[in-house]
Every structure is written in structure tokens, then in C-alpha cells.
Design a protein around this motif. Structure first.
Motif, PDB file in Angstrom:
ATOM      1  N   VAL A 129      26.530  19.380  33.122  1.00  0.00           N
ATOM      2  CA  VAL A 129      26.910  20.055  31.884  1.00  0.00           C
ATOM      3  C   VAL A 129      26.934  21.553  32.146  1.00  0.00           C
ATOM      4  CG1 VAL A 129      26.260  20.552  29.508  1.00  0.00           C
ATOM      5  CG2 VAL A 129      25.962  18.245  30.439  1.00  0.00           C
ATOM      6  N   CYS A 130      28.076  22.169  31.885  1.00  0.00           N
ATOM      7  CA  CYS A 130      28.236  23.615  32.035  1.00  0.00           C
ATOM      8  C   CYS A 130      28.930  24.127  30.784  1.00  0.00           C
ATOM      9  CB  CYS A 130      29.035  23.940  33.291  1.00  0.00           C
ATOM     10  SG  CYS A 130      29.198  25.692  33.638  1.00  0.00           S
ATOM     11  N   ASP A 131      28.337  25.079  30.101  1.00  0.00           N
ATOM     12  CA  ASP A 131      28.845  25.465  28.784  1.00  0.00           C
ATOM     13  C   ASP A 131      29.816  26.642  28.813  1.00  0.00           C
ATOM     14  OD1 ASP A 131      27.114  27.532  29.364  1.00  0.00           O
ATOM     15  OD2 ASP A 131      26.210  27.590  27.366  1.00  0.00           O
ATOM     16  N   GLY A 132      30.363  26.961  29.966  1.00  0.00           N
ATOM     17  CA  GLY A 132      31.305  28.068  30.045  1.00  0.00           C
ATOM     18  C   GLY A 132      32.286  27.861  31.186  1.00  0.00           C
ATOM     19  N   THR A 133      32.831  28.953  31.679  1.00  0.00           N
ATOM     20  CA  THR A 133      33.853  28.918  32.727  1.00  0.00           C
ATOM     21  C   THR A 133      33.236  29.170  34.094  1.00  0.00           C
ATOM     22  OG1 THR A 133      35.532  29.713  31.184  1.00  0.00           O
ATOM     23  CG2 THR A 133      35.993  29.952  33.528  1.00  0.00           C
ATOM     24  N   VAL A 134      33.638  28.370  35.073  1.00  0.00           N
ATOM     25  CA  VAL A 134      33.211  28.545  36.462  1.00  0.00           C
ATOM     26  C   VAL A 134      34.330  29.250  37.220  1.00  0.00           C
ATOM     27  CG1 VAL A 134      32.574  27.375  38.605  1.00  0.00           C
ATOM     28  CG2 VAL A 134      31.720  26.531  36.412  1.00  0.00           C
ATOM     29  N   TYR A 135      34.037  30.446  37.740  1.00  0.00           N
ATOM     30  CA  TYR A 135      35.036  31.229  38.464  1.00  0.00           C
ATOM     31  C   TYR A 135      34.886  31.149  39.974  1.00  0.00           C
ATOM     32  CZ  TYR A 135      36.369  33.557  34.091  1.00  0.00           C
ATOM     33  OH  TYR A 135      36.811  33.833  32.833  1.00  0.00           O
ATOM     34  N   LEU A 144      25.315  23.067  45.780  1.00  0.00           N
ATOM     35  CA  LEU A 144      26.560  23.644  45.285  1.00  0.00           C
ATOM     36  C   LEU A 144      26.225  24.823  44.385  1.00  0.00           C
ATOM     37  CD1 LEU A 144      29.697  23.428  45.025  1.00  0.00           C
ATOM     38  CD2 LEU A 144      29.293  22.074  42.954  1.00  0.00           C
ATOM     39  N   TYR A 145      26.700  26.010  44.772  1.00  0.00           N
ATOM     40  CA  TYR A 145      26.458  27.223  44.002  1.00  0.00           C
ATOM     41  C   TYR A 145      27.639  27.481  43.078  1.00  0.00           C
ATOM     42  CZ  TYR A 145      22.702  28.019  47.330  1.00  0.00           C
ATOM     43  OH  TYR A 145      21.561  27.881  48.094  1.00  0.00           O
ATOM     44  N   LEU A 146      27.312  27.831  41.829  1.00  0.00           N
ATOM     45  CA  LEU A 146      28.304  28.106  40.795  1.00  0.00           C
ATOM     46  C   LEU A 146      28.155  29.537  40.314  1.00  0.00           C
ATOM     47  CD1 LEU A 146      28.073  24.934  40.651  1.00  0.00           C
ATOM     48  CD2 LEU A 146      28.454  25.155  38.190  1.00  0.00           C
ATOM     49  N   GLY A 147      29.278  30.250  40.189  1.00  0.00           N
ATOM     50  CA  GLY A 147      29.287  31.547  39.542  1.00  0.00           C
ATOM     51  C   GLY A 147      30.332  31.557  38.455  1.00  0.00           C
ATOM     52  N   GLY A 148      30.067  32.270  37.371  1.00  0.00           N
ATOM     53  CA  GLY A 148      31.038  32.300  36.290  1.00  0.00           C
ATOM     54  C   GLY A 148      30.533  33.013  35.071  1.00  0.00           C
ATOM     55  N   ASP A 149      30.875  32.472  33.933  1.00  0.00           N
ATOM     56  CA  ASP A 149      30.483  33.024  32.646  1.00  0.00           C
ATOM     57  C   ASP A 149      29.925  31.879  31.811  1.00  0.00           C
ATOM     58  OD1 ASP A 149      30.125  34.566  30.391  1.00  0.00           O
ATOM     59  OD2 ASP A 149      32.261  34.752  29.915  1.00  0.00           O
ATOM     60  N   PHE A 150      28.659  31.551  32.021  1.00  0.00           N
ATOM     61  CA  PHE A 150      28.034  30.418  31.338  1.00  0.00           C
ATOM     62  C   PHE A 150      26.548  30.695  31.105  1.00  0.00           C
ATOM     63  CE2 PHE A 150      28.459  29.442  35.924  1.00  0.00           C
ATOM     64  CZ  PHE A 150      27.117  29.404  36.294  1.00  0.00           C
ATOM     65  N   GLY A 151      25.968  29.916  30.208  1.00  0.00           N
ATOM     66  CA  GLY A 151      24.536  30.036  29.916  1.00  0.00           C
ATOM     67  C   GLY A 151      23.768  28.789  30.258  1.00  0.00           C
ATOM     68  N   ILE A 152      24.504  27.696  30.493  1.00  0.00           N
ATOM     69  CA  ILE A 152      23.887  26.426  30.887  1.00  0.00           C
ATOM     70  C   ILE A 152      24.677  25.845  32.039  1.00  0.00           C
ATOM     71  CG2 ILE A 152      23.375  24.052  30.185  1.00  0.00           C
ATOM     72  CD1 ILE A 152      23.023  25.063  27.339  1.00  0.00           C
ATOM     73  N   ALA A 153      23.975  25.367  33.052  1.00  0.00           N
ATOM     74  CA  ALA A 153      24.625  24.702  34.185  1.00  0.00           C
ATOM     75  C   ALA A 153      23.705  23.610  34.689  1.00  0.00           C
ATOM     76  CB  ALA A 153      24.935  25.687  35.301  1.00  0.00           C
ATOM     77  N   GLY A 154      24.271  22.442  34.930  1.00  0.00           N
ATOM     78  CA  GLY A 154      23.455  21.323  35.379  1.00  0.00           C
ATOM     79  C   GLY A 154      22.420  20.907  34.365  1.00  0.00           C
ATOM     80  N   GLY A 155      22.702  21.176  33.089  1.00  0.00           N
ATOM     81  CA  GLY A 155      21.794  20.779  32.020  1.00  0.00           C
ATOM     82  C   GLY A 155      20.639  21.730  31.797  1.00  0.00           C
ATOM     83  N   ALA A 157      19.192  26.030  31.463  1.00  0.00           N
ATOM     84  CA  ALA A 157      19.585  27.402  31.172  1.00  0.00           C
ATOM     85  C   ALA A 157      19.761  28.173  32.477  1.00  0.00           C
ATOM     86  CB  ALA A 157      18.538  28.075  30.298  1.00  0.00           C
ATOM     87  N   ARG A 158      20.969  28.639  32.696  1.00  0.00           N
ATOM     88  CA  ARG A 158      21.284  29.420  33.890  1.00  0.00           C
ATOM     89  C   ARG A 158      22.320  30.472  33.480  1.00  0.00           C
ATOM     90  NH1 ARG A 158      17.464  27.012  35.187  1.00  0.00           N
ATOM     91  NH2 ARG A 158      17.085  25.792  37.088  1.00  0.00           N
ATOM     92  N   SER A 159      22.031  31.733  33.750  1.00  0.00           N
ATOM     93  CA  SER A 159      22.881  32.816  33.313  1.00  0.00           C
ATOM     94  C   SER A 159      23.880  33.198  34.402  1.00  0.00           C
ATOM     95  CB  SER A 159      22.041  34.021  32.912  1.00  0.00           C
ATOM     96  OG  SER A 159      22.861  35.083  32.475  1.00  0.00           O
ATOM     97  N   SER A 160      25.076  32.595  34.349  1.00  0.00           N
ATOM     98  CA  SER A 160      26.248  32.953  35.171  1.00  0.00           C
ATOM     99  C   SER A 160      26.111  32.658  36.653  1.00  0.00           C
ATOM    100  CB  SER A 160      26.612  34.439  34.974  1.00  0.00           C
ATOM    101  OG  SER A 160      26.971  34.666  33.635  1.00  0.00           O
ATOM    102  N   LEU A 161      24.959  32.201  37.109  1.00  0.00           N
ATOM    103  CA  LEU A 161      24.776  31.878  38.520  1.00  0.00           C
ATOM    104  C   LEU A 161      23.776  30.736  38.619  1.00  0.00           C
ATOM    105  CD1 LEU A 161      25.422  32.602  41.475  1.00  0.00           C
ATOM    106  CD2 LEU A 161      23.537  34.263  41.384  1.00  0.00           C
ATOM    107  N   ALA A 162      24.160  29.681  39.347  1.00  0.00           N
ATOM    108  CA  ALA A 162      23.299  28.506  39.422  1.00  0.00           C
ATOM    109  C   ALA A 162      23.515  27.781  40.731  1.00  0.00           C
ATOM    110  CB  ALA A 162      23.601  27.561  38.253  1.00  0.00           C
ATOM    111  N   ALA A 163      22.550  26.924  41.063  1.00  0.00           N
ATOM    112  CA  ALA A 163      22.669  26.024  42.205  1.00  0.00           C
ATOM    113  C   ALA A 163      22.433  24.601  41.714  1.00  0.00           C
ATOM    114  CB  ALA A 163      21.654  26.382  43.286  1.00  0.00           C
ATOM    115  N   LEU A 164      23.362  23.700  42.038  1.00  0.00           N
ATOM    116  CA  LEU A 164      23.268  22.309  41.611  1.00  0.00           C
ATOM    117  C   LEU A 164      23.079  21.400  42.810  1.00  0.00           C
ATOM    118  CD1 LEU A 164      26.281  22.074  39.098  1.00  0.00           C
ATOM    119  CD2 LEU A 164      23.968  22.967  38.690  1.00  0.00           C
ATOM    120  N   ASP A 165      22.420  20.288  42.575  1.00  0.00           N
ATOM    121  CA  ASP A 165      22.404  19.220  43.567  1.00  0.00           C
ATOM    122  C   ASP A 165      23.833  18.694  43.674  1.00  0.00           C
ATOM    123  OD1 ASP A 165      22.331  16.327  44.386  1.00  0.00           O
ATOM    124  OD2 ASP A 165      20.226  16.811  44.682  1.00  0.00           O
ATOM    125  N   ALA A 166      24.408  18.741  44.865  1.00  0.00           N
ATOM    126  CA  ALA A 166      25.821  18.405  45.039  1.00  0.00           C
ATOM    127  C   ALA A 166      26.099  16.928  44.836  1.00  0.00           C
ATOM    128  CB  ALA A 166      26.288  18.843  46.422  1.00  0.00           C
TER     129      ALA A 166
END
Length: 628
Positions: A129-135, A144-155, A157-166
Motif C-alpha cells: 500500500v502506497c498512498d502517493g506517487t512513486v518517482y 526495494l527502495y522507493l522514492g516519491g511523494d507519499f506518506g505511507i509505503a508498504g503499509g 508511515a514513510r515520508s517520501s522514502l522507504a525500503a520494502l521487502d521485494a
């Protein structure tokens, strides 16, 4: 009340004409042909389907992510990713991770990021679950590292930068936090380098570029503030190259390109003279050559620099300009570019020659990734393997495949089919012979001040309705006729009585033996006392006494026997309550008992047998059965 009834009315021909104003991609099954714009008109013969509208290309409906082989052949299956793709990375096993403003793929909801398996199918186990845009995306092992404009990633709270289990898509404990938008990611040993538009990252003040430690999530010692957004990163020989829209880096002038020594965390002297008006959106390092993809500030969208000295190398696109670039990927002998206006291109790394690679998509390209001889492409497009078609295309009615016929008719809004003649109108009016060979019969390009929105054929006259002000340089304000055999303007001119600056805005026409019905957005004037729907004599152009008194725009008409079916934005028609859809008597103008109702505006009508088909911004309506 005096009613005009000087002749009997009859149904002309057996043509089904459907004018549409919708996204042609919706509700079309996979692996079919579609357009890259709105389809506004359709006509059908036994052998062919003709479509017209606001499009420049046709292609196979694929969604916003596709994969091509080394020759540029489009690979199946198509995942039908809906949304806009901004980032793609290979998964190391023949598949791909895809990020962007994504809503679903293969009909399955996905939020911002998804995993495509090697066979082209969706990884159903990976659904973060990601509540914004992944750039931006970057992959390291099972992280898997994600950068973008979001407040939630992988369920979490993560502010625009996160790491997920791939594998699972679950957020890991790594949580550096960024107070703005992340546009670029790059992995190097124990560090994740981040570019974007932010003031803090990893718990420290870092302006638009930062290094974040993989083990702690804290900012490292790299601290070179850039005054504007960093869009791209590349790494080589201990140097971090940054591309973007900045003017300064580390307090010194740097025009959209900079180089940072990662060992010391300080700005290097490397400073190519890039045009200050240029934004650099993508970087790729191949050996000691830095390739830069940029907006139109560069002469041709791409520059190459010596990565050690900053000296500008020969521009590889000097003879083949490509503009507004957003994506770039390189191999040892070629590089691939993606543009928001020009699609895909591939060029030799050491030359200015196109490689012959044949991949094509019908829209903006934001991301390109290459692995194992495959080229993955993401962006803002819905069709691929495209072919040029200017506003009009023909498809084989049996196979659904496009024919080679390529008339130039941009902005086509309506068709009339009469035997072996197809009339098409929009910015111009033309007639095409369909047999024995397709050819232009005549064309009238002298439609001034607007466009043709509707046509109706009566004997040797073709009636035109629309938003135009002139035909053949003669005043005709929204309603006119031309010869069906030559295209020359006719004498029919009901608008001659109108003030010079007034246009009727006619959206729909229907004809009988001696009258023309016109529906549109016009309202009563002293010279023409009718609202939205009127009847005119063909011989004299005079307004008749027939007046159904619609209370809103009429956008579609279909004449069946002694009933005129009307669709539009009205709530009353022929003296009765009628929600967007109704039928009126052709003699009295009074509403008939036919009252299916519609829950939204009706833009198109077609009658076939005992059924009237309605199209528009509606979900529910009734159905008509002709009574014997």
C-alpha cells in the motif's frame, strides 16, 4: 397553434451514425487496436469500421508499461497498467518493478508500485500500500527502495522514502524520512543517494541531494546543497553526478549539472557549460562518457560529456533532434531516449545514427530500463506499436486490424455514409470514394471560425451544423449546406437573419423530405425564436412553427418514422418532463409516450431495428420497443 406539415416525413437511408466523446481505451479488452485520443465518430460498412476524432496515432492497447525485445518487437502479454509510470527497474530474474501514479494492473488494484513477473504476469503476492506517487526505484538483493511523494509505503508511515521487502511488499524498519519529494535514487555500496526537492533527509539538513546510510537510515557526510530540484543521479569512479533544474551547488554556480566527490562529500570542479535554460531529467554513465537527457534547452535534447574533464563531446543527435526528453538508458554501444512529445528513439553511442530499433508507444515516456536484451518502457501512454493516423482510420470489420488507408482528417467529428461515399467533417468537410479504390472525391477546407459538429444528407445536399462562422468565405453561422457532389456551398442559410456576431452552435441534424431539424446550444433571439431545437424549410431556409421547447442543449437526434428522438442536457422536451432523452412527434412537436429517462447527458443516438441506442455521460436508461 399553427404547425408546419407541408410534406410527409420519411426515414433517410439505413445508416447507423454514432458520434462519441469518451476515452476509447475504457472497456476495450486487451490486445486490441485503439487510438491515442478521443474518438468522436464511427461509421460501419459490411467490410470496414471507420473512426474519426482527435487522435494522431493508432496502436495496440497495452497500458502504460510495455517490454520490447532487442529488435523493438512488442512482447506479450500486456499487463494493462493504468495510470502514469515514472520508474522501472529489473528484478534480476526476468521481471520488473514498476512505480508511478498507478491505480491498477490486469484489472487488479495496485497503489503506486507493482511487480511484473518474467512471464509478463502480475505478481499477486507483492501488493504494498502506497498512498502517493512513486518517482524512483532502486533494487538491492531483496530490498526495494522507493522514492516519491507519499506518506505511507508498504503499509507503514514513510515520508517520501522507504525500503520494502521485494517479495512481500512489506515495509522494512529502514525509515530515514524526507520532508519533500524524492525524484531520483541511486545505490552505491552502503549508501542510498537521493535527489529531489527537499530541505531535510535522514535526520539532517540536506538541500535537494543527500546520501543515506543503508544500515542506519541516517544522512552521511555528503552535504552539497543545490538551490533547485535534482531530477537525476549517476555514479562512477567515486563521483556522484547530479542533473536537474538548479543554478547553484555548494554555493557555486553550476548550471543544471554538478559532480560531488563521494569520499569527501564536497563539490568537484567539474562544470560543463550547460545552457542555463535547460533542465536535465536523466543521466547515464557509460565508461567515461556521461550522457545527459534534457528538455529543449539543449540544441537537440541530448549531450555527452567527458566524465573526468567535463569537456563536451560531439552531440550524437546533431542531425536527428529529439526534444523534451525524460528518460534515458544505455548499453555498451547504444542509448535509448524517451520523450514526453516524441516517444522512443535509439542511437549508436559513438555516432549520430539511429540504430533501427523499432519500439514505439503512443504517448509520453518517463522511464526506460534495459536487462538481458529487453527494453522496458513506462510512461503516460495507453497504446504501443503505433502507426500514424491523422484524425481518421479504417479497421477491417472482421479482424479488427487497421488497413493501410491514411486520409488526413484531423479533428473529425462526424460521418455520413451513402453507398460508396463516406462524408467526413470537422475542421473541414470531405467526401471519400470507398470503391473500387479509396480516394478523395472532394474536400472543402474553407470552414471558418469553428468546426462542423453534425451532418445530414438529403438528395444532393449535405447539411452542416456546428460552431463555424463561414463556409467558402461566405457567412454561415452554425448552419449551412454544401453540394454532396462538389462540396461547393449551397443556398440554404437560416442564419442570414441573425446578428453578424451570433452563431447557432448546432450539435445535431436530421432531415425529412422538405425540412431540416437542428439541435444545439442556441437560445431564443428576436430573429430566431427557438430554444435548443428547431425546424427549417429546405427550400426557403425559413423557420417553421414547429417548437418542442427543449429547456437545455440538444446534442443528438435520430429520426424514426414519425418520431424524432432527441438526447442532450435537458429536463423538459415537447411540453413534458424528459430527463436527457425523449421522443417528439415530427408534426406537432409534442412529446410522445416514449420516456426511458437517463441519469446523465446524452451525446449520441442511433436507431437500429426496434431499438434506439444512446451514448453519453450516463449509467442508466430505459429501452424502446416499436409498437406495430
Amino acid at each position: 397553434m399553427a404547425i408546419y406539415s407541408g410534406c410527409r416525413h420519411r426515414l433517410i437511408g439505413s445508416v447507423v451514425l454514432l458520434a462519441m466523446n469518451f476515452d476509447v481505451f475504457a472497456q476495450i479488452p486487451g490486445d486490441q487496436w485503439a487510438t491515442n485520443g478521443i474518438v468522436r465518430a464511427v461509421a460501419r460498412t459490411d467490410e470496414s469500421l471507420y473512426v474519426g476524432g482527435d487522435f494522431t496515432q493508432i496502436g495496440i492497447k497495452t497500458g502504460a508499461f510495455v517490454v520490447f525485445d532487442a529488435a523493438g518487437t512488442l512482447l506479450r502479454p500486456f499487463l494493462q497498467v493504468h495510470g502514469i509510470v515514472y520508474a522501472v527497474v529489473p528484478d534480476g530474474a526476468g521481471g520488473w518493478y514498476v512505480g508511478g501514479a498507478i491505480t491498477d494492473a490486469a484489472g487488479v488494484p495496485r497503489d503506486g508500485v507493482l511487480h511484473v513477473l518474467a512471464d509478463g504476469s502480475l505478481d499477486t503476492a507483492f501488493a504494498p500500500v502506497c498512498d502517493g506517487t512513486v518517482y524512483a526505484l532502486a533494487l538491492s538483493g531483496n530490498m526495494l527502495y522507493l522514492g516519491g511523494d507519499f506518506g505511507i509505503a508498504g503499509g507503514q508511515a514513510r515520508s517520501s522514502l522507504a525500503a520494502l521487502d521485494a517479495t512481500s511488499g512489506d515495509a522494512t524498519p529502514w525509515n530515514p524520512g524526507v520532508d519533500g519529494v524524492v525524484r531520483a535514487l541511486l545505490l552505491a555500496e552502503d549508501t542510498v543517494y537521493v535527489g529531489g526537492a527537499f530541505a531535510e533527509a535522514g535526520g539532517a539538513v540536506r538541500q535537494n541531494v543527500a546520501g543515506i546510510r543503508i544500515d542506519t537510515g541516517q544522512a552521511d557526510g555528503l552535504d552539497v546543497p543545490h538551490d533547485r530540484t535534482v531530477y537525476a543521479l549517476a555514479m562512477g569512479n567515486g563521483t556522484l553526478f547530479c542533473g536537474g533544474a538548479f543554478r547553484q551547488a555548494g554555493g557555486l554556480q553550476r548550471k543544471n549539472l554538478s559532480a560531488i566527490d563521494t569520499a569527501t562529500g564536497t563539490l568537484k570542479d567539474w562544470s560543463p557549460n550547460v545552457s542555463i535554460g535547460t533542465t536535465c531529467y536523466a543521466l547515464a554513465l557509460e565508461g567515461n562518457m556521461l550522457v545527459v537527457a534534457a528538455d529543449d534547452g539543449f540544441p537537440d535534447g541530448v549531450f555527452r560529456f567527458n566524465a573526468t574533464t567535463g569537456v563536451t563531446l560531439q552531440n550524437p543527435l546533431a542531425s536527428q533532434p529529439v526534444h523534451s526528453l525524460r528518460a534515458l538508458a544505455t548499453t555498451s554501444d547504444a542509448y535509448y531516449t524517451g520523450s514526453i512529445v516524441g516517444g522512443l528513439s535509439a542511437f549508436g553511442l559513438e555516432s549520430d545514427l539511429h540504430t533501427g530499433w523499432a519500439g514505439r508507444v503512443g504517448g509520453a515516456v518517463n522511464a526506460i530500463a534495459i536487462a538481458d536484451g529487453l527494453v522496458a518502457v513506462g510512461g503516460d501512454f495507453r497504446i504501443s506499436d503505433t502507426q500514424g493516423r491523422s484524425g481518421m482510420a479504417e479497421f477491417d470489420a472482421a479482424s479488427g486490424m487497421p488497413t493501410d488507408w491514411r486520409p488526413s482528417a484531423q479533428g473529425t467529428r462526424c460521418f455520413v455514409l451513402d453507398g460508396d461515399l463516406l462524408y467526413a467533417a470537422g475542421a473541414s468537410v470531405a467526401a471519400y470514394r470507398l470503391s473500387p479504390e479509396k480516394e478523395l472525391y472532394w474536400k472543402n477546407s474553407s470552414i471558418g471560425g469553428g468546426s462542423v459538429r453534425a451532418m445530414a444528407l438529403h438528395e444532393d445536399q449535405l447539411f452542416l451544423g456546428g460552431t463555424f462562422k463561414a463556409v467558402d468565405q461566405r457567412a454561415r453561422r452554425g448552419l449551412a449546406s454544401v453540394s454532396a457532389t462538389t462540396g461547393w456551398i449551397g443556398s440554404f442559410d437560416p442564419t442570414a437573419v441573425l446578428p453578424e456576431d451570433h452563431v447557432l452552435w448546432v450539435y445535431a441534424l436530421a432531415t425529412t423530405g422538405c425540412t431540416v431539424y437542428a439541435g444545439g446550444a442556441f437560445t431564443a433571439l428576436p430573429e430566431l425564436d427557438r430554444n435548443y431545437l428547431a425546424q427549417f424549410e429546405i427550400a426557403t431556409s425559413a423557420l417553421t412553427a414547429w417548437d418542442p421547447r427543449a429547456n437545455g442543449p440538444v446534442r443528438a437526434l435520430s429520426l424514426v418514422g414519425e418520431s424524432l428522438f432527441a438526447g442532450g442536457d435537458f429536463s423538459r422536451l415537447g411540453g413534458a418532463a424528459r430527463a436527457h432523452l425523449g421522443a417528439i412527434d415530427v408534426y406537432t412537436g409534442v412529446a410522445t409516450d416514449w420516456d426511458p429517462g437517463a441519469d446523465g447527458p446524452v451525446h449520441a443516438l442511433a436507431a437500429a431495428g426496434d431499438t434506439v441506442y444512446a451514448g453519453g455521460s450516463l449509467r442508466h436508461s430505459g429501452r424502446w420497443r416499436e409498437q406495430a
